[in-house]
Design an enzyme around this catalytic site. Structure first.
Site, PDB file in Angstrom:
ATOM      1  N   GLU A 151       5.143  10.355  -6.774  1.00  0.00           N
ATOM      2  CA  GLU A 151       4.103   9.680  -5.992  1.00  0.00           C
ATOM      3  C   GLU A 151       4.295   8.187  -6.161  1.00  0.00           C
ATOM      4  OE1 GLU A 151       0.171  10.580  -7.578  1.00  0.00           O
ATOM      5  OE2 GLU A 151       0.945  10.641  -9.614  1.00  0.00           O
TER       6      GLU A 151
ATOM      7  N   HIS B 270      -8.132  10.927 -33.926  1.00  0.00           N
ATOM      8  CA  HIS B 270      -7.601  11.452 -32.660  1.00  0.00           C
ATOM      9  C   HIS B 270      -8.332  12.722 -32.226  1.00  0.00           C
ATOM     10  CE1 HIS B 270      -4.464   8.637 -33.690  1.00  0.00           C
ATOM     11  NE2 HIS B 270      -3.854   8.845 -32.531  1.00  0.00           N
TER      12      HIS B 270
ATOM     13  N   ARG C 121     -12.687  17.233  -7.922  1.00  0.00           N
ATOM     14  CA  ARG C 121     -11.546  16.713  -8.704  1.00  0.00           C
ATOM     15  C   ARG C 121     -12.040  16.151 -10.035  1.00  0.00           C
ATOM     16  NH1 ARG C 121      -7.680  12.187  -6.160  1.00  0.00           N
ATOM     17  NH2 ARG C 121      -9.529  10.923  -6.536  1.00  0.00           N
TER      18      ARG C 121
ATOM     19  N   ARG D  75     -13.019   6.394 -35.519  1.00  0.00           N
ATOM     20  CA  ARG D  75     -11.693   6.641 -34.946  1.00  0.00           C
ATOM     21  C   ARG D  75     -10.969   7.792 -35.629  1.00  0.00           C
ATOM     22  NH1 ARG D  75      -6.350   5.423 -35.301  1.00  0.00           N
ATOM     23  NH2 ARG D  75      -5.281   5.130 -33.301  1.00  0.00           N
TER      24      ARG D  75
ATOM     25  N   LEU E 267      -1.032  13.170  -8.887  1.00  0.00           N
ATOM     26  CA  LEU E 267      -2.479  13.270  -8.735  1.00  0.00           C
ATOM     27  C   LEU E 267      -2.749  13.919  -7.378  1.00  0.00           C
ATOM     28  CD1 LEU E 267      -5.202  12.260 -10.067  1.00  0.00           C
ATOM     29  CD2 LEU E 267      -5.223  10.659  -8.165  1.00  0.00           C
TER      30      LEU E 267
ATOM     31  N   TYR F 226     -11.741   9.171 -14.455  1.00  0.00           N
ATOM     32  CA  TYR F 226     -12.422   8.321 -13.483  1.00  0.00           C
ATOM     33  C   TYR F 226     -12.233   8.859 -12.073  1.00  0.00           C
ATOM     34  CZ  TYR F 226      -8.068   6.079 -11.807  1.00  0.00           C
ATOM     35  OH  TYR F 226      -6.849   5.832 -11.238  1.00  0.00           O
TER      36      TYR F 226
HETATM   37  N1  PDD Z   1      -5.732   5.619  -7.211  1.00  0.00           N
HETATM   38  N2  PDD Z   1      -1.822   8.883  -7.231  1.00  0.00           N
HETATM   39  C1  PDD Z   1      -2.250   8.001  -8.148  1.00  0.00           C
HETATM   40  C2  PDD Z   1      -1.470   7.847  -9.409  1.00  0.00           C
HETATM   41  C3  PDD Z   1      -3.422   7.251  -7.925  1.00  0.00           C
HETATM   42  O1  PDD Z   1      -3.867   6.398  -8.853  1.00  0.00           O
HETATM   43  C4  PDD Z   1      -4.117   7.402  -6.690  1.00  0.00           C
HETATM   44  C5  PDD Z   1      -5.371   6.650  -6.370  1.00  0.00           C
HETATM   45  C6  PDD Z   1      -3.630   8.337  -5.756  1.00  0.00           C
HETATM   46  C7  PDD Z   1      -4.326   8.607  -4.437  1.00  0.00           C
HETATM   47  O2  PDD Z   1      -5.493   9.393  -4.627  1.00  0.00           O
HETATM   48  P1  PDD Z   1      -6.753   9.263  -3.643  1.00  0.00           P
HETATM   49  O3  PDD Z   1      -6.255   9.481  -2.262  1.00  0.00           O
HETATM   50  O4  PDD Z   1      -7.674  10.318  -4.084  1.00  0.00           O
HETATM   51  O5  PDD Z   1      -7.307   7.868  -3.830  1.00  0.00           O
HETATM   52  C8  PDD Z   1      -2.480   9.062  -6.055  1.00  0.00           C
HETATM   53  C9  PDD Z   1      -7.013   4.944  -7.097  1.00  0.00           C
HETATM   54  C10 PDD Z   1      -7.384   4.509  -5.736  1.00  0.00           C
HETATM   55  C11 PDD Z   1      -7.114   3.851  -8.145  1.00  0.00           C
HETATM   56  O6  PDD Z   1      -6.676   4.122  -9.261  1.00  0.00           O
HETATM   57  O7  PDD Z   1      -7.648   2.777  -7.872  1.00  0.00           O
END
Ligand code: PDD
Length: 289
Positions: free
Chosen positions: A181, A104, A54, A102, A205, A35
């Site tokens: 993170e 895997h 990305r 289904r 991420l 996503y």
């Molecule tokens: N999440 N790390 C994780 C695990 C995240 O889910 C997100 C963002 C980020 C920041 O990435 P970015 O700056 O590209 O939004 C880092 C989004 C917003 C969500 O899952 O809703």
């Protein structure tokens, strides 16, 4: 937040209540999909090229072919954005491997499911920006492909819920005594006027907001390094920030019941928020992407 009225699903624009996917969709059964979340300011998607790059990287990692070309994605976004006019929005898009019996292993022939919608951007409360938010540290219980923006977010859901149940806005994830993170954000620390954030790799991420903060720092002479950060450095930092598409940049002023930087947002954040607002202003005018 209310559900969006209209969504895009597999080539059609539908009232959200009429959109249907198979119960055998591998996104539903296995979490087999990826996503993106893309902010939209003044009708213009923020860093669209970066988000689509990305997306391509996530799709390539899970070996789902991108069902649409950039022009087709642009057309869908234009249509979804137009519904809400000029208000700031966030686009959510999801691609799963599709519906199949289904098993895997990948099905031999399957058509990916493509789903997207846009909704008004839910900004953090002004109070959170002014006064900061609280966080807890938790063990990072995820796998070693956190660089893929996968829809399988159970670990992130559990870690964020632990934070919420502790009265906190975010969980800061710790692996081998180092910060990776946040449960849904990237983390920066500020020490002696220098920014630092953990390096890209399999454990984080690669956030689009993170990349812009680094770019803005470098363009404006603010020292910034991508390096390992020990858990102990969090508590010694002058400032700690979280960044994400929907929260932008938020100060974290208390972690595990210990004040950070005197428990108040600091001057480096004020400066970065100004630079970030300037960037958004340029984007709204069509002078930035
Ligand atoms: N999440 N790390 C994780 C695990 C995240 O889910 C997100 C963002 C980020 C920041 O990435 P970015 O700056 O590209 O939004 C880092 C989004 C917003 C969500 O899952 O809703």
């Amino acid at each position: 937040m209310a559900l969006p009225a209209r969504v895009y699903l597999n080539g059609e624009y539908l009232p959200a209540g009429s959109a249907r996917i198979s119960v055998f969709d591998r996104g539903f059964v296995f979490g087999d999909g990826v996503y993106e979340v893309i902010p939209v300011y003044g009708g213009r998607p923020f860093r669209l090229t970066h988000h689509l790059q990305r997306l391509d990287a996530s799709l390539a990692s899970v070996r789902i072919p991108n069902p649409l070309n950039p022009g087709q994605w642009h057309d869908i976004f234009r249509e979804l954005i137009a519904e809400h006019g000029a208000v700031d929005q966030s686009i959510y898009l999801e691609i799963t491997r599709g519906a199949a019996p289904r098993d895997h292993a990948f099905p031999a022939a399957v058509t990916p499911t493509v789903f997207a919608y846009s909704q008004p951007l839910a900004y953090p409360a002004p109070e959170q920006i002014r006064s900061g938010v609280h966080a807890i540290t938790v063990a990072d219980i995820r796998w070693t492909r956190c660089d893929i923006k996968a829809i399988a977010l159970l670990a992130n859901v559990l870690m964020r819920q632990t934070a919420v149940e502790s009265g906190c806005a975010e969980a800061i994830l710790i692996r081998d005594d180092r910060i990776t993170e946040g449960a849904a954000s990237n983390i920066f620390i500020v020490s002696g006027g220098s920014l630092a954030t953990p390096p890209k790799g399999p454990f984080i991420l690669p956030g689009i907001t993170r990349d812009l903060v680094i770019e803005l720092a470098r363009d404006h002479g603010i020292p910034c390094s991508e390096r390992d950060i020990l858990r102990s450095e969090l508590f010694a930092a002058d400032e700690v920030w979280m960044t994400s598409s929907t929260k932008e940049i938020l100060p974290i002023v208390r972690i595990d019941d210990r004040d950070i930087g005197g428990g108040r947002p600091g001057p480096a954040l004020q400066r970065m928020l100004e630079l970030y607002q300037d960037y958004k202003h340029a984007l709204r005018k069509g002078h930035a992407e």
